[in-house]
Design an enzyme around this catalytic site. Structure first.
Site, mmCIF file in Angstrom:
data_model
loop_
_atom_site.group_PDB
_atom_site.id
_atom_site.type_symbol
_atom_site.label_atom_id
_atom_site.label_comp_id
_atom_site.label_asym_id
_atom_site.label_seq_id
_atom_site.Cartn_x
_atom_site.Cartn_y
_atom_site.Cartn_z
ATOM 1 N N LYS A 64 0.876 -1.176 0.000
ATOM 2 C CA LYS A 64 0.000 0.000 0.000
ATOM 3 C C LYS A 64 0.916 1.228 0.000
ATOM 4 O O LYS A 64 0.809 2.135 0.826
ATOM 5 C CB LYS A 64 -0.886 -0.093 1.256
ATOM 6 C CG LYS A 64 -2.023 0.843 1.319
ATOM 7 C CD LYS A 64 -3.170 0.487 0.402
ATOM 8 C CE LYS A 64 -4.145 1.653 0.408
ATOM 9 N NZ LYS A 64 -5.012 1.731 -0.752
ATOM 10 N N ASP A 104 -2.259 -11.275 5.841
ATOM 11 C CA ASP A 104 -3.268 -11.918 6.685
ATOM 12 C C ASP A 104 -4.628 -11.836 5.992
ATOM 13 O O ASP A 104 -5.328 -12.835 5.819
ATOM 14 C CB ASP A 104 -3.303 -11.186 8.034
ATOM 15 C CG ASP A 104 -3.965 -12.022 9.114
ATOM 16 O OD1 ASP A 104 -4.348 -13.168 8.832
ATOM 17 O OD2 ASP A 104 -4.093 -11.530 10.246
#
Ligand code: NAP
Length: 413
Positions: A227, A301
């Site tokens: 990101k 995750d």
């Protein structure tokens, strides 16, 4: 020699040794296992049964997994008054390869996740989660067979590093004062604080493992997921370090997407990157364009569960946590406490983690026996409740019956 304080050393088997990151696996290796909490005992029993049968099918009496129980979680607490005894770390370090059931983590203050503790103490920096479709498993997408990805998730850094201070604590106040007064920030006084460290060392060793895996298994690409458009010096740096590493260490065997002219040469692995939110779309819309993903801790995750959902859920999603010398193979789901002791849940995730373990040992033939028998069992629609409730004409079987059916479907190699 290992120096256990409380554990009795295993009665049979030999130690796996690691020399210059190569495993030396004896024919009768000691494999420590942590049974786990909740459904752990049920799925561990089923998994050991299946793996033992597969090893015998593949190698006869010549090879054998010598299981050695070690303790963590509720069983450790009952037996030794500790959640993870020192001996457990010692055994994992000494024997190098182990299988683990899920462990309970109470939500809220005062109790660090045992899973995170194990990963950090043993520096198991790469969480590896292969996600592939098994024919016949009910899945929420139209073309689940297009999913065949392996996610390498960094396991020790990022917002999961456990550096946190509760709102109003002296530590939180101190950090807020420092940031506001000396660094020109404007953080509210009633904030909790968490720190997101991402290092070059941590990123590069994870991405190195992902690229090596792609090269060894002839995978077509490694995608750096980040990101970095928002978090430039952590997530953006992860991407930059990934490209740098590929240039510095794998120049003759990789090609970056920006340097690509035409198609990827057959002897090279493509290195590309995608922004995390776009990646969640890509796994649905362009599933088969991706192969190996390298991610930071939090993104990995979320992403690995999203990928697993696409092929029918966590019941068939295996995982491993691997460092330089220790490898811990585990189911990716939790303890599902409401089903504890009912011989009900799907042991598939732990069984497939066991297959990853067999492959790690170099015992691929036994791994193939398990996969073929599992595929056949699903084709026969003899499945546990989670799959049965979604499969037309399926027969519901218990955890142990599922394992027995897999064993019954095993063919020699
Ligand atoms: P969970 O244990 O994964 O269970 C959530 C739901 O997933 C279950 O109720 C069940 O769904 C389904 N499920 C999980 N495992 C299954 C299996 N083997 N076969 C079939 N269905 C399965 O998640 P949780 O309830 O959030 O977490 C419980 C505890 O586990 C927590 O303490 C958590 O911290 C811990 N945990 C440990 C690990 C680990 O050890 N690596 C990982 C994750 C969570 P249905 O209700 O629809 O049947």
């Amino acid at each position: 020699m290992n120096t256990f304080e409380k554990f009795t050393p295993p009665a049979e088997g030999e130690r796996i040794r690691v020399k210059a990151s190569d495993l030396q696996v004896p024919y009768r290796p000691v494999i420590p296992f942590i049974e786990g909490d909740g459904i752990g005992p049920d799925i561990m029993r089923a998994t050991r049964r299946v793996l033992d049968a597969a090893v015998e099918k593949a190698y006869g009496q010549e090879r054998k997994l010598c299981w050695y129980e070690i303790y963590a979680g509720e069983k450790a607490h009952e037996k030794y008054g500790e959640w993870i005894p020192r001996d457990t770390f010692e055994a994992l370090r000494y024997y190098s390869v182990a299988l683990k059931g899920p462990l309970t983590t109470p939500v809220g203050g005062g109790f660090r996740s045992l899973n995170v503790t194990l990963r950090q103490e043993l520096d198991l920096y790469a969480c590896i989660r292969p996600v592939r479709y098994f024919e016949g498993v009910p899945a929420p997408v139209k073309e689940p067979w297009k999913m065949n990805m392996v996610i390498f998730r960094e396991n020790t850094e990022d917002v999961y590093s456990g550096i946190e201070w509760v709102r109003g604590s002296e530590e939180a106040k101190k950090v807020i004062a420092f940031l506001n007064e000396e660094m020109g920030c404007t953080i509210r006084a009633d904030s909790g604080i968490g720190i997101k460290p991402v290092s070059e060392t941590g990123s590069k060793r994870l991405i190195r493992k992902a690229i090596r895996y792609a090269l060894d298994r002839k995978r077509k690409s490694v995608t750096l997921v980040h990101k970095g458009n928002i978090m430039k010096y952590t997530e953006g740096a992860f991407r930059d370090w990934g490209y740098e590493l590929a240039r510095e260490e794998f120049a003759d065997r990789t090609v970056a997407e920006k340097d690509l002219q035409g198609t990827v040469p057959p002897d090279k692995v493509l290195i590309n990157d995608r922004i995390a939110d776009a990646m969640f779309q890509q796994i649905l819309t362009r599933t088969d364009e991706y192969s190996v993903l390298a991610t930071l801790n939090l993104n990995g995750d979320y992403l690995s569960d999203a990928c697993a959902a696409q092929i029918g859920g966590l019941g068939l999603a295996p995982g491993a946590n691997i460092g330089e010398t220790v490898a811990l193979f585990e189911a990716t789901h939790g303890t599902a406490p409401k089903y504890a002791g009912q011989d009900k849940v799907n042991p598939g995730s732990l069984i497939l983690s066991g297959v990853m373990m067999l492959e790690h040992l170099g015992w691929e033939a036994a791994g193939k026996v398990v996969i073929a028998a599992l595929e056949e069992t699903i084709r026969q629609k003899k499945v546990t409740y989670d799959l049965e409730r979604q499969m037309e004409g399926a027969v519901r079987v218990s955890t142990s019956q599922f394992a027995e059916t897999i064993v019954g479907n095993m063919k020699g190699v």
